[in-house]
Design an enzyme around this catalytic site. Structure first.
Site, PDB file in Angstrom:
ATOM      1  N   PHE A 113     -18.672 -59.447   4.435  1.00  6.92           N
ATOM      2  CA  PHE A 113     -17.588 -59.854   3.546  1.00  6.92           C
ATOM      3  C   PHE A 113     -17.583 -58.929   2.332  1.00  6.92           C
ATOM      4  O   PHE A 113     -18.636 -58.681   1.741  1.00  6.92           O
ATOM      5  CB  PHE A 113     -17.832 -61.302   3.127  1.00  6.92           C
ATOM      6  CG  PHE A 113     -16.674 -61.939   2.433  1.00  6.92           C
ATOM      7  CD1 PHE A 113     -15.598 -62.450   3.150  1.00  6.92           C
ATOM      8  CD2 PHE A 113     -16.658 -62.060   1.053  1.00  6.92           C
ATOM      9  CE1 PHE A 113     -14.536 -63.064   2.504  1.00  6.92           C
ATOM     10  CE2 PHE A 113     -15.596 -62.672   0.401  1.00  6.92           C
ATOM     11  CZ  PHE A 113     -14.535 -63.176   1.130  1.00  6.92           C
ATOM     12  N   ASP A 184     -26.772 -64.222   4.602  1.00  8.41           N
ATOM     13  CA  ASP A 184     -25.622 -64.962   4.099  1.00  8.41           C
ATOM     14  C   ASP A 184     -25.167 -65.925   5.200  1.00  8.41           C
ATOM     15  O   ASP A 184     -24.819 -65.495   6.306  1.00  8.41           O
ATOM     16  CB  ASP A 184     -24.495 -63.996   3.709  1.00  8.41           C
ATOM     17  CG  ASP A 184     -23.373 -64.713   2.971  1.00  8.41           C
ATOM     18  OD1 ASP A 184     -23.125 -65.893   3.281  1.00  8.41           O
ATOM     19  OD2 ASP A 184     -22.747 -64.087   2.095  1.00  8.41           O
ATOM     20  N   TYR A 209     -17.970 -74.871   0.575  1.00 13.44           N
ATOM     21  CA  TYR A 209     -16.569 -75.288   0.716  1.00 13.44           C
ATOM     22  C   TYR A 209     -15.978 -74.905   2.062  1.00 13.44           C
ATOM     23  O   TYR A 209     -14.842 -75.226   2.359  1.00 13.44           O
ATOM     24  CB  TYR A 209     -15.709 -74.720  -0.421  1.00 13.44           C
ATOM     25  CG  TYR A 209     -15.826 -73.217  -0.591  1.00 13.44           C
ATOM     26  CD1 TYR A 209     -15.143 -72.350   0.254  1.00 13.44           C
ATOM     27  CD2 TYR A 209     -16.635 -72.671  -1.576  1.00 13.44           C
ATOM     28  CE1 TYR A 209     -15.274 -70.980   0.118  1.00 13.44           C
ATOM     29  CE2 TYR A 209     -16.769 -71.299  -1.724  1.00 13.44           C
ATOM     30  CZ  TYR A 209     -16.085 -70.465  -0.876  1.00 13.44           C
ATOM     31  OH  TYR A 209     -16.223 -69.103  -1.006  1.00 13.44           O
ATOM     32  N   LYS A 210     -16.743 -74.187   2.892  1.00 15.47           N
ATOM     33  CA  LYS A 210     -16.245 -73.865   4.238  1.00 15.47           C
ATOM     34  C   LYS A 210     -16.659 -74.996   5.182  1.00 15.47           C
ATOM     35  O   LYS A 210     -16.079 -76.070   5.124  1.00 15.47           O
ATOM     36  CB  LYS A 210     -16.768 -72.498   4.663  1.00 15.47           C
ATOM     37  CG  LYS A 210     -16.123 -71.370   3.845  1.00 15.47           C
ATOM     38  CD  LYS A 210     -16.713 -69.995   4.096  1.00 15.47           C
ATOM     39  CE  LYS A 210     -16.019 -68.975   3.200  1.00 15.47           C
ATOM     40  NZ  LYS A 210     -16.799 -67.758   3.006  1.00 15.47           N
ATOM     41  N   ARG A 356      -7.236 -65.537  12.416  1.00  9.88           N
ATOM     42  CA  ARG A 356      -8.487 -66.282  12.586  1.00  9.88           C
ATOM     43  C   ARG A 356      -8.221 -67.755  12.878  1.00  9.88           C
ATOM     44  O   ARG A 356      -7.375 -68.375  12.226  1.00  9.88           O
ATOM     45  CB  ARG A 356      -9.334 -66.255  11.305  1.00  9.88           C
ATOM     46  CG  ARG A 356      -9.841 -64.936  10.869  1.00  9.88           C
ATOM     47  CD  ARG A 356     -10.987 -65.123   9.868  1.00  9.88           C
ATOM     48  NE  ARG A 356     -10.594 -65.905   8.687  1.00  9.88           N
ATOM     49  CZ  ARG A 356     -11.410 -66.152   7.670  1.00  9.88           C
ATOM     50  NH1 ARG A 356     -12.669 -65.721   7.705  1.00  9.88           N
ATOM     51  NH2 ARG A 356     -10.995 -66.846   6.628  1.00  9.88           N
TER      52      ARG A 356
HETATM   53  C1  PLP Z   1     -16.463 -66.940   1.791  1.00  7.92           C
HETATM   54  C2  PLP Z   1     -17.449 -65.878   1.552  1.00  7.92           C
HETATM   55  C3  PLP Z   1     -17.751 -65.435   0.249  1.00  7.92           C
HETATM   56  C4  PLP Z   1     -17.015 -65.984  -0.940  1.00  7.92           C
HETATM   57  O1  PLP Z   1     -17.766 -65.932  -2.110  1.00  7.92           O
HETATM   58  P1  PLP Z   1     -17.391 -66.842  -3.351  1.00  7.92           P
HETATM   59  O2  PLP Z   1     -18.182 -66.285  -4.466  1.00  7.92           O
HETATM   60  O3  PLP Z   1     -17.773 -68.246  -3.000  1.00  7.92           O
HETATM   61  O4  PLP Z   1     -15.925 -66.750  -3.581  1.00  7.92           O
HETATM   62  C5  PLP Z   1     -18.740 -64.478   0.102  1.00  7.92           C
HETATM   63  N1  PLP Z   1     -19.393 -63.969   1.177  1.00  7.92           N
HETATM   64  C6  PLP Z   1     -19.111 -64.357   2.436  1.00  7.92           C
HETATM   65  C7  PLP Z   1     -19.858 -63.772   3.578  1.00  7.92           C
HETATM   66  C8  PLP Z   1     -18.118 -65.310   2.660  1.00  7.92           C
HETATM   67  O5  PLP Z   1     -17.817 -65.679   3.909  1.00  7.92           O
END
Ligand code: PLP
Length: 397
Positions: A113, A184, A209-210, A356
């Site tokens: 990400f 992660d 939140y996911k 997705r």
């Molecule tokens: C959703 C996601 C994020 C989002 O980070 P936030 O700081 O919570 O906005 C970061 N890394 C990955 C791999 C994600 O899937």
């Protein structure tokens, strides 16, 4: 006891007529969340500042962290909540680099990400440019772990393709080469069975939140292996990670164990929503959740193979290499997704051309998948996505 998926579905408050295939981006609300949040609001209203002690707010980041620990194969006292995932990535990386001072490379992959990569780049800059972020293709991570690597920063399940890395193998290889690992779990926690202890992971981070359904802006979490907990030095050394915050010492002394990874004031209202959402997981076996998710994914893939062959599958077919989502590529992916959403089937779009769809069996069943296939099939067959209104880009895709 097998999971009663009809019963878990009834715990969620989903709008009538919506098929929600985007729990991988923002989980839906559990029915008990409003009451739990209202209770926290009343605590604030009635107790005011006394809530920190009387309602136990200050202890919640570690207490609720323990509830998440159970879902990711971590012992109690190794997970704490706070901040956002991007911040937790930075914090874990900075600690890992400090623990491996002779090495200068952070290794990640091009499927990670972007925020994780940006945080790593920013950290390298802050450290004065001797450090470097190296990214390789996801398939090349194993072979790229050499004796220059200080820490690997890998998202177990690729946010775009749903491809899953082998956490145990990569961690083993990293340790053999003298590197530490930051995992992660954004697309793992609450989606697939994770066992941080068995995999011997060093650090892990994730969001709630996911798949954990804490609501927009819910706090992230961080795990530090017990063997590192008293050694890791938090770079983001906030007052609530101090050994004794209310001594108001001028100098920083890290708190005990995982407490040191706290930074500042916890989001009490959001933690209330998370706590309510975590009730859903009591007695739920994540291996079974993932097996059911794979069944739903297979049903979806098979359905679209006949109904929408122009969509190109962008997720590995092997069950061993899959998380909880399926992606497709199409040059007009954005417009197609808007047309699908307009029919009440909610997925999302990730640039440049990815559609997705997340399959979360706690609230998605076979009938939902069949309906989604039929909706998407019709849209593709008639080309009804090809309208100006579906091509207007919104701020969030
Ligand atoms: C959703 C996601 C994020 C989002 O980070 P936030 O700081 O919570 O906005 C970061 N890394 C990955 C791999 C994600 O899937």
């Amino acid at each position: 006891m097998p999971i009663d998926f009809a019963a878990t579905k009834a715990l969620f408050d989903l709008p009538e007529g919506v098929i929600y295939l985007d729990g991988n981006s923002l989980g839906p609300m559990v029915k008990t969340a409003p009451a739990r949040m209202t209770q926290a609001l009343h605590e604030w209203q009635d107790l005011l500042i006394r809530g920190w002690n009387k309602a136990g707010w200050m202890a919640q980041p570690a207490q609720i962290g323990d509830r998440i620990a159970k879902l990711i194969g971590a012992p109690a006292g190794t997970v704490v909540l706070g901040d956002t995932l991007s911040i937790k990535v930075y914090q874990a990386l900075a600690s890992a680099l400090e623990m491996n001072p002779k090495r200068r490379v952070i290794l990640s992959d091009t499927g990670n990400f972007p925020s994780d990569l940006y945080m790593a780049e920013g950290l390298c800059r802050t450290l004065g440019g001797q450090y470097r972020l190296k990214t390789v293709a996801p398939e090349e991570v194993m072979s790229a772990i050499d004796d220059s690597v200080a820490v690997t920063l890998i998202t177990e399940v690729d946010y775009r393709t749903g491809r899953r890395h082998d956490m145990t193998d990569i961690t083993k290889r990293a340790h053999e080469m003298g590197a530490l690992t930051v995992w992660d779990l954004a697309h793992s926690a609450g989606a697939i069975p994770v066992n941080l202890t068995a995999a011997k992971a060093d650090f892990a981070v994730g969001c709630t939140y996911k798949y954990l359904n804490s609501g927009p802006g819910g706090p992230a979490f961080i795990y530090v292996a017990p063997r590192h907990a008293e050694v890791a030095c938090p770079a983001l050394s906030g007052w609530l990670g101090h050994e004794s915050p209310f001594d108001f010492d001028l100098g920083y002394r890290p708190g005990r164990g995982i407490e040191r990874m706290r930074v500042g004031t916890p989001p009490v209202l959001q933690i209330a929503a998370l706590d309510a959402a975590l009730d859903v997981w009591e007695g739920v076996d994540l291996a079974e959740v993932h097996r059911q998710s794979l069944r739903l994914q297979d049903q979806f893939i098979k359905g679209l193979e006949t109904r929408a062959p122009m969509l190109q599958l962008n997720t590995p077919r092997s069950h061993l290499m899959r998380g909880s989502q399926v992606s497709y590529r199409h040059p007009e992916g954005y417009a197609i997704m808007q047309a699908i959403i307009a029919e009440g089937v909610i997925g999302d779009f990730r640039a440049p051309d990815n559609l997705r769809f997340g399959f979360t069996p706690l609230y998605i069943d076979e009938d939902d998948v069949a309906r989604a296939v039929s909706v998407i099939g019709k849209i593709m067959e008639y080309g009804s996505w090809d309208k100006p209104e579906f091509k207007q880009r919104s701020r969030v895709t």
